[in-house]
Design a protein around this motif. Structure first.
Motif, PDB file in Angstrom:
ATOM      1  N   GLN A   1      59.079  37.513  63.329  1.00  0.00           N
ATOM      2  CA  GLN A   1      58.439  36.198  63.269  1.00  0.00           C
ATOM      3  C   GLN A   1      57.564  35.898  62.007  1.00  0.00           C
ATOM      4  O   GLN A   1      57.752  34.640  61.509  1.00  0.00           O
ATOM      5  CB  GLN A   1      57.671  36.232  64.630  1.00  0.00           C
ATOM      6  N   PRO A   2      56.568  36.819  61.620  1.00  0.00           N
ATOM      7  CA  PRO A   2      55.908  36.391  60.482  1.00  0.00           C
ATOM      8  C   PRO A   2      56.897  35.892  59.309  1.00  0.00           C
ATOM      9  O   PRO A   2      56.410  35.007  58.627  1.00  0.00           O
ATOM     10  CB  PRO A   2      55.001  37.581  59.983  1.00  0.00           C
ATOM     11  N   MET A   3      57.904  36.871  58.895  1.00  0.00           N
ATOM     12  CA  MET A   3      58.544  36.453  57.916  1.00  0.00           C
ATOM     13  C   MET A   3      59.243  35.024  58.059  1.00  0.00           C
ATOM     14  O   MET A   3      59.391  34.163  57.183  1.00  0.00           O
ATOM     15  CB  MET A   3      59.844  37.606  57.703  1.00  0.00           C
ATOM     16  N   MET A   4      59.778  35.174  59.221  1.00  0.00           N
ATOM     17  CA  MET A   4      60.465  33.797  59.431  1.00  0.00           C
ATOM     18  C   MET A   4      59.695  32.660  59.118  1.00  0.00           C
ATOM     19  O   MET A   4      60.216  31.400  58.595  1.00  0.00           O
ATOM     20  CB  MET A   4      61.168  33.825  60.701  1.00  0.00           C
ATOM     21  N   ARG A   5      58.433  32.488  59.765  1.00  0.00           N
ATOM     22  CA  ARG A   5      57.298  31.469  59.881  1.00  0.00           C
ATOM     23  C   ARG A   5      57.050  31.217  58.207  1.00  0.00           C
ATOM     24  O   ARG A   5      56.963  30.018  57.842  1.00  0.00           O
ATOM     25  CB  ARG A   5      56.323  31.795  60.385  1.00  0.00           C
ATOM     26  N   THR A   6      56.933  32.255  57.597  1.00  0.00           N
ATOM     27  CA  THR A   6      56.626  32.218  56.009  1.00  0.00           C
ATOM     28  C   THR A   6      57.528  31.694  55.359  1.00  0.00           C
ATOM     29  O   THR A   6      57.217  30.625  54.411  1.00  0.00           O
ATOM     30  CB  THR A   6      56.345  33.722  55.544  1.00  0.00           C
TER      31      THR A   6
END
Length: 72
Positions: free
Chosen positions: A13-18
């Motif tokens: 999730q963090p990578m996708m949002r970024t």
């Protein structure tokens, strides 16, 4: 500068949002993200894209990563 707080989220999730936020930004703009851990796979992606990034450990154990979007 846009700031995204990714604490409490499970990978990826963090990578996708970024990456989604970076897609919407213009060259030269900066994005800061706050993650619970160092985003090792994100670093690889940012390096492949040629984006500049700087990591600052925070007092609470999280990491603030400032990313500058460079020419695509």
């Amino acid at each position: 500068m846009l700031v995204i707080d990714n604490r409490g989220l499970e990978p990826p999730q963090p990578m996708m949002r970024t990456l989604k936020a970076l897609e919407k930004m213009d060259e030269g703009e900066k994005l800061s993200i706050i993650n619970d851990r160092r985003p090792m796979f994100l670093y690889e992606e940012l390096n492949d894209l040629g984006y500049l990034h700087e990591t600052e450990p925070q007092e609470d154990g999280s990491f603030k990563i400032t990313i500058t979007k460079t020419g695509d």
